[in-house]
Design an enzyme around this catalytic site. Structure first.
Site, short mmCIF file in Angstrom:
data_model
loop_
_atom_site.label_atom_id
_atom_site.label_comp_id
_atom_site.label_asym_id
_atom_site.label_seq_id
_atom_site.Cartn_x
_atom_site.Cartn_y
_atom_site.Cartn_z
NE ARG A 59 -2.30 -1.85 3.25
CZ ARG A 59 -2.09 -3.15 3.49
NH1 ARG A 59 -2.53 -4.05 2.66
NH2 ARG A 59 -1.45 -3.53 4.57
CD GLU A 96 3.23 -9.52 13.54
OE1 GLU A 96 2.25 -9.46 12.81
OE2 GLU A 96 4.17 -8.71 13.46
#
Length: 176
Positions: A59, A96
């Site tokens: 994006r 993560e």
């Protein structure tokens, strides 16, 4: 009067349970909202000269292209490993749930060029940190890092500030 945040929808439990996904595609789809976001991302840098805008996949490409156009600057994509056709340099970073690698063409930035780094979302800061390292390895000087959304509880803003970066975000959300 609408704010940028009013154009962003939240999708509950995406991509997995417990996540509140901040979807900027609804912002991009609205002409007025999209223009507002681009104008507000540029506002802190009025009068600052940039040679290139670097957009982080994916994006960040949408934002970076529009911002580069407004600045009459070049646009440089930082992509996931294996997506660029020419000679590249790479940077690993932590997610993560594992590791990832981003790349930039090794001739995309000249030493001393002034760079604005952009993306839609600042979470842990891993992707932005990797992008900054790539730009700096090529000799570019990051003048600012601009994002639509900041998730401050995930620590990305602080990570970039600790690197000496100027960070600008249009809105922030608490929680994941």
């Amino acid at each position: 009067m609408k704010q940028v945040q009013d154009y962003i929808r939240t999708i509950v439990d995406f991509p997995h349970e417990g996540i509140m996904f901040r979807d900027v595609t609804t912002l991009f789809a609205d002409a007025r909202g999209f223009r507002m976001a681009i104008d507000q991302l540029l506002h802190p840098y009025a009068g600052v000269r940039f040679d290139k805008v670097v957009g982080l996949e994916a994006r960040g490409f949408i934002l970076g292209g529009a911002i580069a156009h407004q600045l009459s600057a070049g646009f440089v994509p930082i992509r996931k490993k294996g997506k660029l056709p020419g000679a590249v340099i790479s940077e690993e970073y932590q997610l993560e749930y594992g590791e990832a690698v981003v790349e930039i063409h090794d001739d995309a930035i000249e030493p001393g060029e002034k760079i604005l780094l952009v993306d839609d979302l600042l979470a842990t800061g891993g992707t932005a940190e990797a992008g900054i390292k790539l730009v700096e390895r090529l000799g570019g000087e990051i003048i600012g890092c601009a994002f639509i959304v900041d998730l401050p509880e995930l620590g990305g803003r602080q990570k970039l500030l600790d690197m000496g970066m100027e960070v600008h975000a249009l809105c922030s959300y608490n929680g994941l």
